[in-house]
Every structure is written in structure tokens, then in C-alpha cells.
Design a protein around this motif. Sequence first.
Motif, short mmCIF file in Angstrom:
data_model
loop_
_atom_site.label_atom_id
_atom_site.label_comp_id
_atom_site.label_asym_id
_atom_site.label_seq_id
_atom_site.Cartn_x
_atom_site.Cartn_y
_atom_site.Cartn_z
N GLN A 1 0.95 -1.23 -0.02
CA GLN A 1 0.12 -0.07 -0.03
C GLN A 1 0.86 1.41 -0.22
N ILE A 2 2.05 1.33 0.55
CA ILE A 2 2.87 2.41 0.52
C ILE A 2 3.95 2.47 -0.66
N GLN A 3 4.15 1.48 -1.28
CA GLN A 3 4.90 1.26 -2.31
C GLN A 3 4.37 2.03 -3.47
N GLY A 4 5.19 3.07 -3.94
CA GLY A 4 4.80 3.96 -4.99
C GLY A 4 4.69 3.64 -6.46
N GLU A 5 3.98 4.32 -7.12
CA GLU A 5 3.84 3.87 -8.71
C GLU A 5 5.16 3.71 -9.31
N GLY A 6 5.62 3.04 -10.09
CA GLY A 6 6.70 2.87 -10.93
C GLY A 6 7.75 2.26 -10.28
N GLN A 7 7.68 1.88 -9.06
CA GLN A 7 8.66 1.03 -8.44
C GLN A 7 8.44 -0.49 -8.87
N ALA A 8 9.82 -1.09 -9.02
CA ALA A 8 9.75 -2.39 -9.14
C ALA A 8 9.06 -3.22 -8.16
N LYS A 9 8.53 -4.32 -8.59
CA LYS A 9 7.78 -5.20 -7.72
C LYS A 9 8.56 -6.05 -7.00
N ILE A 10 8.48 -6.11 -5.62
CA ILE A 10 9.18 -6.85 -4.58
C ILE A 10 9.12 -8.45 -4.63
N SER A 11 10.23 -8.92 -4.64
CA SER A 11 10.21 -10.74 -4.54
C SER A 11 10.15 -10.76 -3.18
N TRP A 12 9.14 -11.09 -2.50
CA TRP A 12 8.85 -11.29 -1.18
C TRP A 12 9.56 -12.99 -0.72
N SER A 13 9.50 -13.77 -1.57
CA SER A 13 10.10 -14.98 -1.22
C SER A 13 11.64 -14.76 -0.97
N LEU A 14 12.44 -13.69 -2.06
CA LEU A 14 13.62 -13.58 -1.67
C LEU A 14 13.94 -12.93 -0.30
N VAL A 15 12.99 -11.83 -0.23
CA VAL A 15 13.14 -11.07 1.05
C VAL A 15 13.26 -11.82 2.24
N TRP A 16 12.05 -12.72 2.19
CA TRP A 16 12.02 -13.83 3.63
C TRP A 16 13.16 -14.44 3.75
N LEU A 17 13.70 -14.96 2.47
CA LEU A 17 14.92 -15.77 2.27
C LEU A 17 16.22 -14.97 3.09
N HIS A 18 16.31 -14.06 2.78
CA HIS A 18 17.53 -13.08 3.19
C HIS A 18 17.05 -12.34 4.76
N PHE A 19 15.86 -11.78 4.91
CA PHE A 19 15.78 -11.16 6.14
C PHE A 19 14.56 -11.71 6.62
N CYS A 20 14.38 -11.37 7.98
CA CYS A 20 13.20 -11.78 8.97
C CYS A 20 12.83 -10.71 9.71
N LEU A 21 11.65 -10.55 10.26
CA LEU A 21 11.21 -9.63 11.21
C LEU A 21 11.95 -10.24 12.74
N GLY A 22 12.35 -8.99 13.15
CA GLY A 22 12.86 -9.26 14.56
C GLY A 22 11.99 -8.44 15.55
N TYR A 23 12.20 -9.06 17.00
CA TYR A 23 11.38 -8.24 18.03
C TYR A 23 12.36 -8.65 19.40
N LYS A 24 12.98 -7.47 19.49
CA LYS A 24 13.90 -7.61 20.98
C LYS A 24 14.92 -8.33 20.36
N ARG A 25 15.05 -9.56 21.04
CA ARG A 25 16.33 -10.59 20.69
C ARG A 25 15.94 -11.67 19.93
N TRP A 26 14.77 -11.72 19.40
CA TRP A 26 14.16 -12.90 19.01
C TRP A 26 14.06 -12.49 17.15
N LYS A 27 14.46 -13.75 16.30
CA LYS A 27 14.19 -13.63 15.12
C LYS A 27 12.56 -14.41 14.94
N LEU A 28 11.80 -13.50 14.17
CA LEU A 28 10.58 -14.39 14.26
C LEU A 28 10.55 -15.15 12.72
N VAL A 29 10.84 -16.40 12.65
CA VAL A 29 11.18 -17.01 11.48
C VAL A 29 10.33 -18.43 11.27
N ASP A 30 9.76 -18.82 12.46
CA ASP A 30 8.83 -19.85 12.42
C ASP A 30 7.45 -19.60 12.53
#
Length: 143
Positions: free
Chosen positions: A82-111
Motif C-alpha cells: 500500500q505504501i509502495q509508490g507507482e513505477g517502483q519495481a515489484k518486490i520478490s517477497w520470497s527473496l526478502v524472507w530468504l535473506h531477512f526476517c522480522l525481529g522483535y527484541k532479541r528474537w528472530k521471528l522465523v517460525d
Amino acid sequence: MLGLRTVFLEACICGTTAYSSSPLLQPEEYYSVRESFAYHKLPHQLLNLSVLKLDGSRFEIQVTKGASIAELKEAVVEAFGQIQGEGQAKISWSLVWLHFCLGYKRWKLVDDKMYIQDFRIKDGDQLQFIRHLSVNYNPDMED
């Protein structure tokens, strides 16, 4: 039906099942009474969370208090779209989640099967993207 519901509620309070403690309820009646309670129709409490991006900017998401990590990631994808602007390249979320994860405090939220309440995430908390897998990672390389 009111009598069945009363027997069922009394059995729940006493810690026994209605069909094992009362000859008034047959197992099939027990299930029909149980199914009449609309637990899935109860309102879900929403949590407002902010997500810190790698560039230092933030965006907001909303998820239910009982959301799984998979549902949390879906909310991130939806909000980011929703916040991504017009004309920007489409994000490959499978690649994003392969290399990055969400974190909270000291935990990686991967499961994806865990729940945000397992990490004691509460309304107003901030999550952040963190490196999950090295960008230079190559499974074919041997040490």
C-alpha cells in the motif's frame, strides 16, 4: 434446549464433560450444543505495530492479538504494498524472507507456526527487519 445448555454449563464448571456426567445429554446432543456457541464470532483485539525498515523509515501494521508469524508477515506484505509508490519495481517477497526476517527484541521471528503472543508482542511495539541469511551465502560452497 435451555435445560441442555444448563447441564452443559454446569458440567464445564465442574470440570467434567457433559455427556460423561449427565444421562440427559447424549454425545451427539453435546456436540450440537457445543457447536451452537459462536466462539469464532467473538471480536478480535487488534494490535498496532510499527515496522522499522532497513533505511530507517517505519510503517504501521495491524494484526490480531492471536496472529501467527505467517499472518504477521502477510500484514507486512500487504501494508508495504500500500505504501509502495507507482513505477517502483515489484518486490520478490520470497527473496526478502530468504535473506531477512522480522525481529522483535532479541528474537528472530522465523517460525511461521508460532504466534506473536509467544514473544509477548503487545500493542504499540516495534518490529524490525534484520538479516536472516548472509547475502553472500552459497549452499554449493564448501569450507
